[in-house]
Design an enzyme around this catalytic site. Structure first.
Site, PDB file in Angstrom:
ATOM      1  N   ALA A  11       0.844  -1.193   0.000  1.00 55.30           N
ATOM      2  CA  ALA A  11       0.000   0.000   0.000  1.00 55.30           C
ATOM      3  C   ALA A  11       0.879   1.243   0.000  1.00 55.30           C
ATOM      4  CB  ALA A  11      -0.899   0.005   1.229  1.00 55.30           C
ATOM      5  N   GLY A  13       0.429   5.572   0.926  1.00 58.48           N
ATOM      6  CA  GLY A  13      -0.461   6.588   1.476  1.00 58.48           C
ATOM      7  C   GLY A  13       0.294   7.860   1.790  1.00 58.48           C
ATOM      8  N   GLY A  14      -0.363   8.724   2.542  1.00 54.63           N
ATOM      9  CA  GLY A  14       0.179  10.034   2.871  1.00 54.63           C
ATOM     10  C   GLY A  14       1.463   9.998   3.684  1.00 54.63           C
ATOM     11  N   GLN A  17       5.099   4.331   2.075  1.00 56.33           N
ATOM     12  CA  GLN A  17       4.738   3.092   1.401  1.00 56.33           C
ATOM     13  C   GLN A  17       4.928   1.939   2.379  1.00 56.33           C
ATOM     14  OE1 GLN A  17       7.513   4.852  -0.243  1.00 56.33           O
ATOM     15  NE2 GLN A  17       6.107   6.121  -1.408  1.00 56.33           N
ATOM     16  N   VAL A  18       4.059   0.935   2.230  1.00 56.68           N
ATOM     17  CA  VAL A  18       4.152  -0.265   3.049  1.00 56.68           C
ATOM     18  C   VAL A  18       4.431  -1.441   2.118  1.00 56.68           C
ATOM     19  CG1 VAL A  18       3.006  -1.777   4.709  1.00 56.68           C
ATOM     20  CG2 VAL A  18       2.544   0.692   4.749  1.00 56.68           C
ATOM     21  N   LYS A  33       7.257  -0.311   6.582  1.00 54.25           N
ATOM     22  CA  LYS A  33       6.752   1.005   6.197  1.00 54.25           C
ATOM     23  C   LYS A  33       7.937   1.952   6.062  1.00 54.25           C
ATOM     24  CE  LYS A  33       3.354   4.505   7.533  1.00 54.25           C
ATOM     25  NZ  LYS A  33       2.296   4.844   8.503  1.00 54.25           N
ATOM     26  N   ASP A 126      -6.539   9.824  15.702  1.00 53.10           N
ATOM     27  CA  ASP A 126      -6.902   9.745  14.285  1.00 53.10           C
ATOM     28  C   ASP A 126      -7.574   8.404  13.997  1.00 53.10           C
ATOM     29  OD1 ASP A 126      -7.153  10.750  11.692  1.00 53.10           O
ATOM     30  OD2 ASP A 126      -5.200   9.990  11.059  1.00 53.10           O
TER      31      ASP A 126
END
Length: 187
Positions: A11, A13-14, A17-18, A33, A126
């Site tokens: 994945a 995201g902000g 990367q994972v 990550k 969050d």
């Protein structure tokens, strides 16, 4: 990256990367990550990445993702956690409505994870469907402690000073659509 061998992208995201990775020392697959190089030059993003690693690393609970390692490779920070099989709650909610029993079960598991974090003086700040992972076995795991606030009285003085500088009363932190009215208004 460090001793880990990257196998595939899981994945992006902000906050990075994972990747699916392998730890050849113990022959275990892990999630790796990585904070992208351009983000690692941003002191705020770097601090939040490190804070998330520290917060999650302080926790040991079946409803919170387990952190195994953290480090830096060529100036790029990385975090190693358990490799989860399943999907984030956000994806699971896109299909048919969940049965009430599942909703109650997931809610109880999430609450137990949050209680464990709160007992250690960690407030996630969050919590949203994108930060809850549901394993194939039906276990809910809380992810991404990058916006967490560490409030435990036993924290060392240097970290307390750093944590105090991160947010102030009235500062809005989190994902707006998932915030309580008190958070949105800075209370």
């Amino acid at each position: 990256v460090g001793p880990y061998k990257i196998l595939s992208l899981l994945a992006a995201g902000g906050m990075g990367q994972v990747y699916r990775a392998s730890d050849p020392r113990i022959q275990r697959e892990v999630a790796l990550k990585i904070l992208p190089a351009h983000f690692s030059q941003d002191p705020d993003r770097l601090r939040r990445f490190e804070q998330g690693a520290r917060a999650a690393g302080l926790l040991n609970h079946s409803n919170i993702v387990a952190i195994f390692d953290a480090g830096t490779e060529n100036g790029v920070p990385y975090l190693v956690s358990e490799l989860l099989q399943g999907e984030v709650l956000h994806q699971k909610l896109k299909g048919q409505p969940l049965p009430i029993r599942k909703i109650v079960d997931y809610s109880i598991q999430i609450a137990k994870g949050l209680c464990a974090a709160h007992d250690k003086g960690i407030v996630h700040r969050d919590l949203k469907p994108q930060n809850i992972f549901i394993t194939k076995e039906g276990h809910a795991k809380i992810l991404d402690f990058g916006l967490a606030k560490l409030t435990h009285p036993e924290m060392d003085d240097s970290y307390k000073k750093q944590a105090h500088l991160q947010t102030e009363t009235g500062m809005v932190i989190g994902t707006v659509v998932y915030m309580s009215p008190e958070q949105v208004s800075g209370r």
